[in-house]
Scaffold this motif. Structure first.
Motif, mmCIF file in Angstrom:
data_model
loop_
_atom_site.group_PDB
_atom_site.id
_atom_site.type_symbol
_atom_site.label_atom_id
_atom_site.label_comp_id
_atom_site.label_asym_id
_atom_site.label_seq_id
_atom_site.Cartn_x
_atom_site.Cartn_y
_atom_site.Cartn_z
ATOM 1 N N PHE A 169 0.828 -1.203 0.000
ATOM 2 C CA PHE A 169 0.000 0.000 0.000
ATOM 3 C C PHE A 169 0.859 1.248 0.000
ATOM 4 N N SER A 170 0.275 2.313 -0.507
ATOM 5 C CA SER A 170 0.851 3.650 -0.443
ATOM 6 C C SER A 170 -0.282 4.582 -0.058
ATOM 7 N N TYR A 171 -0.110 5.283 1.054
ATOM 8 C CA TYR A 171 -1.192 6.124 1.575
ATOM 9 C C TYR A 171 -0.716 7.553 1.809
ATOM 10 N N ARG A 172 -1.436 8.486 1.195
ATOM 11 C CA ARG A 172 -1.182 9.914 1.419
ATOM 12 C C ARG A 172 -2.403 10.492 2.126
ATOM 13 N N PRO A 173 -2.261 10.908 3.391
ATOM 14 C CA PRO A 173 -3.397 11.444 4.134
ATOM 15 C C PRO A 173 -3.886 12.779 3.561
ATOM 16 N N LEU A 174 -5.133 13.052 3.796
ATOM 17 C CA LEU A 174 -5.713 14.348 3.435
ATOM 18 C C LEU A 174 -5.061 15.450 4.268
ATOM 19 N N ASP A 175 -4.700 16.535 3.610
ATOM 20 C CA ASP A 175 -4.142 17.698 4.311
ATOM 21 C C ASP A 175 -4.793 18.946 3.718
ATOM 22 N N ARG A 176 -5.846 19.405 4.370
ATOM 23 C CA ARG A 176 -6.602 20.557 3.847
ATOM 24 C C ARG A 176 -5.771 21.840 3.883
ATOM 25 N N GLU A 177 -4.943 21.992 4.898
ATOM 26 C CA GLU A 177 -4.144 23.220 5.011
ATOM 27 C C GLU A 177 -3.186 23.370 3.828
ATOM 28 N N ARG A 178 -2.678 22.270 3.357
ATOM 29 C CA ARG A 178 -1.749 22.313 2.221
ATOM 30 C C ARG A 178 -2.459 22.094 0.887
ATOM 31 N N GLY A 179 -3.748 21.872 0.938
ATOM 32 C CA GLY A 179 -4.509 21.649 -0.291
ATOM 33 C C GLY A 179 -4.181 20.316 -0.958
ATOM 34 N N ILE A 180 -3.872 19.300 -0.145
ATOM 35 C CA ILE A 180 -3.477 17.988 -0.669
ATOM 36 C C ILE A 180 -4.581 16.970 -0.396
ATOM 37 N N GLY A 181 -5.023 16.295 -1.444
ATOM 38 C CA GLY A 181 -6.090 15.320 -1.313
ATOM 39 C C GLY A 181 -5.588 13.968 -0.830
ATOM 40 N N GLU A 182 -6.500 13.193 -0.313
ATOM 41 C CA GLU A 182 -6.170 11.850 0.173
ATOM 42 C C GLU A 182 -5.971 10.903 -1.004
ATOM 43 N N GLU A 183 -5.022 9.975 -0.847
ATOM 44 C CA GLU A 183 -4.762 8.975 -1.895
ATOM 45 C C GLU A 183 -4.396 7.650 -1.223
ATOM 46 N N PHE A 184 -5.016 6.579 -1.676
ATOM 47 C CA PHE A 184 -4.713 5.255 -1.140
ATOM 48 C C PHE A 184 -4.583 4.286 -2.307
ATOM 49 N N ILE A 185 -3.385 3.725 -2.476
ATOM 50 C CA ILE A 185 -3.111 2.779 -3.558
ATOM 51 C C ILE A 185 -2.859 1.418 -2.928
ATOM 52 N N LEU A 186 -3.606 0.432 -3.354
ATOM 53 C CA LEU A 186 -3.520 -0.914 -2.793
ATOM 54 C C LEU A 186 -3.341 -1.919 -3.920
ATOM 55 N N GLU A 187 -2.337 -2.788 -3.796
ATOM 56 C CA GLU A 187 -2.081 -3.810 -4.812
ATOM 57 C C GLU A 187 -1.782 -5.145 -4.130
ATOM 58 N N PRO A 188 -2.358 -6.251 -4.637
ATOM 59 C CA PRO A 188 -1.982 -7.564 -4.090
ATOM 60 C C PRO A 188 -0.496 -7.824 -4.331
ATOM 61 N N THR A 189 0.194 -8.321 -3.319
ATOM 62 C CA THR A 189 1.611 -8.656 -3.479
ATOM 63 C C THR A 189 1.776 -9.753 -4.527
ATOM 64 N N SER A 190 0.863 -10.703 -4.516
ATOM 65 C CA SER A 190 0.809 -11.771 -5.510
ATOM 66 C C SER A 190 -0.608 -12.314 -5.501
ATOM 67 N N LEU A 191 -0.952 -13.089 -6.516
ATOM 68 C CA LEU A 191 -2.304 -13.628 -6.611
ATOM 69 C C LEU A 191 -2.268 -15.148 -6.621
#
Length: 227
Positions: free
Chosen positions: A80-102
């Motif tokens: 996973f890669s997670y960027r929290p929401l930060d309203r003061e900096r004008g940055i939106g939340e982002e969450f990227i999730l990928e299976p390590t393997s299937l």
């Protein structure tokens, strides 16, 4: 008395016995370690009767995909890669999730199928191999913390809404993990997580509600102060 066995007949019999022994050994070996299970329920498009054939065919495709996502998360985990929401900096939340393997698609065969009205319930069971089992055991170490995540999405979105509820539950698990460990809001978190229980998902007040318990290993943290 003349024997009915032709030349080399005994050798053929021994070869067949050897093949049968190998097949039995492979089956027993595949079940040497405890299985991981995913109990999936899918709403059918038709309420004509229990497990209506046409509706079930389409539901089975969705159930297979859901089972592969969850079982892979219980065996291999996700990155996973997670960027929290930060309203003061004008940055939106982002969450990227990928299976390590299937896990292999051919392993997605339900061992039990049940029907109740317009809902089909399928139990999937996957037997991990030695390396997979060792990987799971390593994650279950007490040194790696576990955390619960809860996520919701509108049921009107159908199966896509259900999968989104899973994704939001995992995002919330990452947030719950990070909150007591970081004094300042991070810019980005990167790591891995492993499901350690079959998720619980239901429909509450017209929304899919998913609860997922997992182990989390944080690999990299970026802060605003370091840039």
């Amino acid at each position: 008395m003349q024997s009915n066995r032709g030349p080399g007949g005994s050798g053929v019999s021994k070869s067949l016995l050897c093949i049968l022994f190998c097949l039995v050994f492979q089956v027993l070996s595949a079940q040497e370690y405890p299985p991981v299970e995913a109990d999936i329920w899918i709403e059918l498009d038709s309420a004509a009767g229990d497990l209506d054939p046409v509706a079930f065919t389409e539901a089975r495709k969705l159930a297979d995909a859901e089972a592969r996502f969850l079982l892979s998360g219980m065996v291999y985990g996700y990155t996973f890669s997670y960027r929290p929401l930060d309203r003061e900096r004008g940055i939106g939340e982002e969450f990227i999730l990928e299976p390590t393997s299937l896990i292999p698609r051919e392993a997605l065969v339900p061992v039990d199928v049940r029907g109740r009205g317009s809902r089909a319930m399928l139990l999937y069971r996957y037997y991990p191999g030695r390396e997979e089992y060792l990987r799971i055991s390593g994650w279950l170490s007490a040194a790696i913390p576990s955390v619960m995540g809860y996520g919701e999405e509108r049921a009107v979105l159908g199966h896509e809404g259900k999968m989104e509820a899973y994704r939001r539950a995992l995002k919330e698990a990452v947030r719950e993990y990070a909150r007591p460990r970081m004094r300042n809001k991070p810019m980005r978190l990167e790591g891995e997580l492993l499901l350690i229980d079959t998720p619980s998902v239901s429909i509450v007040a017209g929304r899919y509600a998913a609860k997922m318990r997992c182990k989390i290993s944080l690999r990299k943290t970026s802060s605003y102060g370091s840039h």
